[in-house]
Motif scaffolding. Structure first.
Motif, PDB file in Angstrom:
ATOM      1  N   GLU A 147       0.712  -1.281  -0.052  1.00 13.71           N
ATOM      2  CA  GLU A 147      -0.071  -0.037   0.062  1.00 13.71           C
ATOM      3  C   GLU A 147       0.759   1.174   0.099  1.00 13.71           C
ATOM      4  N   LEU A 148       1.797   1.185   0.743  1.00  9.52           N
ATOM      5  CA  LEU A 148       2.744   2.568   0.787  1.00  9.52           C
ATOM      6  C   LEU A 148       3.441   2.445  -0.408  1.00  9.52           C
ATOM      7  N   SER A 149       3.982   1.659  -1.116  1.00 13.98           N
ATOM      8  CA  SER A 149       4.581   1.698  -2.266  1.00 13.98           C
ATOM      9  C   SER A 149       3.806   2.197  -3.244  1.00 13.98           C
ATOM     10  N   ALA A 150       2.658   1.581  -3.385  1.00 14.74           N
ATOM     11  CA  ALA A 150       1.447   2.096  -4.293  1.00 14.74           C
ATOM     12  C   ALA A 150       1.331   3.500  -4.099  1.00 14.74           C
ATOM     13  N   ILE A 151       1.230   4.374  -3.153  1.00 15.67           N
ATOM     14  CA  ILE A 151       0.932   5.921  -2.827  1.00 15.67           C
ATOM     15  C   ILE A 151       2.410   6.504  -3.035  1.00 15.67           C
ATOM     16  N   GLY A 152       3.337   5.899  -2.692  1.00 18.36           N
ATOM     17  CA  GLY A 152       4.668   6.400  -2.791  1.00 18.36           C
ATOM     18  C   GLY A 152       5.192   7.056  -1.580  1.00 18.36           C
ATOM     19  N   GLU A 153       4.584   6.687  -0.616  1.00 17.36           N
ATOM     20  CA  GLU A 153       5.047   7.169   0.869  1.00 17.36           C
ATOM     21  C   GLU A 153       5.931   6.183   1.756  1.00 17.36           C
ATOM     22  N   VAL A 154       6.816   6.949   2.362  1.00 21.88           N
ATOM     23  CA  VAL A 154       7.670   6.207   3.346  1.00 21.88           C
ATOM     24  C   VAL A 154       7.510   6.521   4.599  1.00 21.88           C
ATOM     25  N   PRO A 155       7.171   5.458   5.545  1.00 26.68           N
ATOM     26  CA  PRO A 155       6.936   5.846   6.979  1.00 26.68           C
ATOM     27  C   PRO A 155       7.761   6.505   7.552  1.00 26.68           C
ATOM     28  N   GLU A 156       7.869   7.386   8.786  1.00 28.70           N
ATOM     29  CA  GLU A 156       8.701   8.125   9.233  1.00 28.70           C
ATOM     30  C   GLU A 156       9.930   7.532   9.951  1.00 28.70           C
ATOM     31  N   GLU A 157       9.485   5.829  10.528  1.00 31.15           N
ATOM     32  CA  GLU A 157      10.318   4.842  10.999  1.00 31.15           C
ATOM     33  C   GLU A 157      11.291   4.523   9.923  1.00 31.15           C
ATOM     34  N   LEU A 158      10.972   4.495   8.775  1.00 31.44           N
ATOM     35  CA  LEU A 158      11.899   3.710   7.800  1.00 31.44           C
ATOM     36  C   LEU A 158      12.692   5.075   7.229  1.00 31.44           C
ATOM     37  N   LYS A 159      12.184   6.308   7.326  1.00 28.21           N
ATOM     38  CA  LYS A 159      12.998   7.546   7.022  1.00 28.21           C
ATOM     39  C   LYS A 159      14.336   7.710   8.057  1.00 28.21           C
ATOM     40  N   GLU A 160      13.859   7.432   9.419  1.00 28.52           N
ATOM     41  CA  GLU A 160      14.794   7.842  10.359  1.00 28.52           C
ATOM     42  C   GLU A 160      15.792   6.599  10.351  1.00 28.52           C
ATOM     43  N   LYS A 161      15.699   5.570   9.925  1.00 30.65           N
ATOM     44  CA  LYS A 161      16.356   4.330   9.670  1.00 30.65           C
ATOM     45  C   LYS A 161      17.408   4.828   8.769  1.00 30.65           C
ATOM     46  N   GLU A 162      16.974   5.054   7.517  1.00 29.03           N
ATOM     47  CA  GLU A 162      17.731   5.598   6.537  1.00 29.03           C
ATOM     48  C   GLU A 162      18.721   6.571   6.749  1.00 29.03           C
ATOM     49  N   ASN A 163      18.256   7.724   7.450  1.00 27.82           N
ATOM     50  CA  ASN A 163      19.087   8.806   7.603  1.00 27.82           C
ATOM     51  C   ASN A 163      20.364   8.097   8.756  1.00 27.82           C
ATOM     52  N   LYS A 164      19.996   7.430   9.750  1.00 29.89           N
ATOM     53  CA  LYS A 164      20.957   6.986  10.450  1.00 29.89           C
ATOM     54  C   LYS A 164      21.761   5.970   9.780  1.00 29.89           C
ATOM     55  N   LYS A 165      21.708   5.450   8.691  1.00 29.79           N
ATOM     56  CA  LYS A 165      22.404   4.557   7.948  1.00 29.79           C
ATOM     57  C   LYS A 165      23.303   5.288   7.144  1.00 29.79           C
ATOM     58  N   LYS A 166      22.744   6.447   6.561  1.00 26.86           N
ATOM     59  CA  LYS A 166      23.536   7.601   5.846  1.00 26.86           C
ATOM     60  C   LYS A 166      24.498   8.137   6.674  1.00 26.86           C
ATOM     61  N   LYS A 167      24.025   8.687   8.117  1.00 24.19           N
ATOM     62  CA  LYS A 167      25.201   9.139   8.689  1.00 24.19           C
ATOM     63  C   LYS A 167      26.224   8.392   9.363  1.00 24.19           C
TER      64      LYS A 167
END
Length: 131
Positions: A88-108
């Motif tokens: 459902e999220l991929s169909a909408i194109g949204e990424v939940p905040e939890e996943l965004k935070e995880k991605e940001n932590k990985k990048k850092k």
């Protein structure tokens, strides 16, 4: 009170309701490298567990297999729910905040590692080129 389906010889044991779920209270952390204690190896431990499991009475085996089957059903339901949510999220194109935070932590963390690596490489070059 303990599960009435539990084998009679274990009914009086003080067990938590979720005793059979592994890793329930552990926070996911990266395991630190440790030297082996040398007392028992993994292969030997596996063989010991297999030998003891083969000697367990039928009532206990039946109970453990029933608990495993119930957990498998629960796991499959949870995975199905998760996969639907993800679709459902991929169909909408949204990424939940939890996943965004995880991605940001990985990048850092990767940025810090690369910066640290560059600093150590620079130090090594200075040592090599110094007379």
């Amino acid at each position: 009170k303990n599960d009435p389906l539990m084998p009679a010889r274990y009914r009086d044991l003080p067990l938590r309701a979720d005793w059979y779920i592994s890793g329930k209270s552990k926070k996911p952390t990266k395991r630190k490298h440790r030297k082996s204690h040398g007392k028992i190896g993994f292969l030997e431990l596996t063989r010991m567990i297999a030998a003891r499991w083969s000697k367990v009475d039928d009532e206990t085996k039946k109970y453990c297999k029933m608990m495993a089957a119930m957990e498998l059903v629960k796991y499959k339901e949870d995975m199905e729910t998760y996969n639907q949510y993800k679709e459902e999220l991929s169909a909408i194109g949204e990424v939940p905040e939890e996943l965004k935070e995880k991605e940001n932590k990985k990048k850092k963390s990767t940025a810090k590692k690369s910066a640290k690596q560059q600093n150590t490489d620079g130090d090594n070059l200075e040592k090599v080129t110094a007379p």
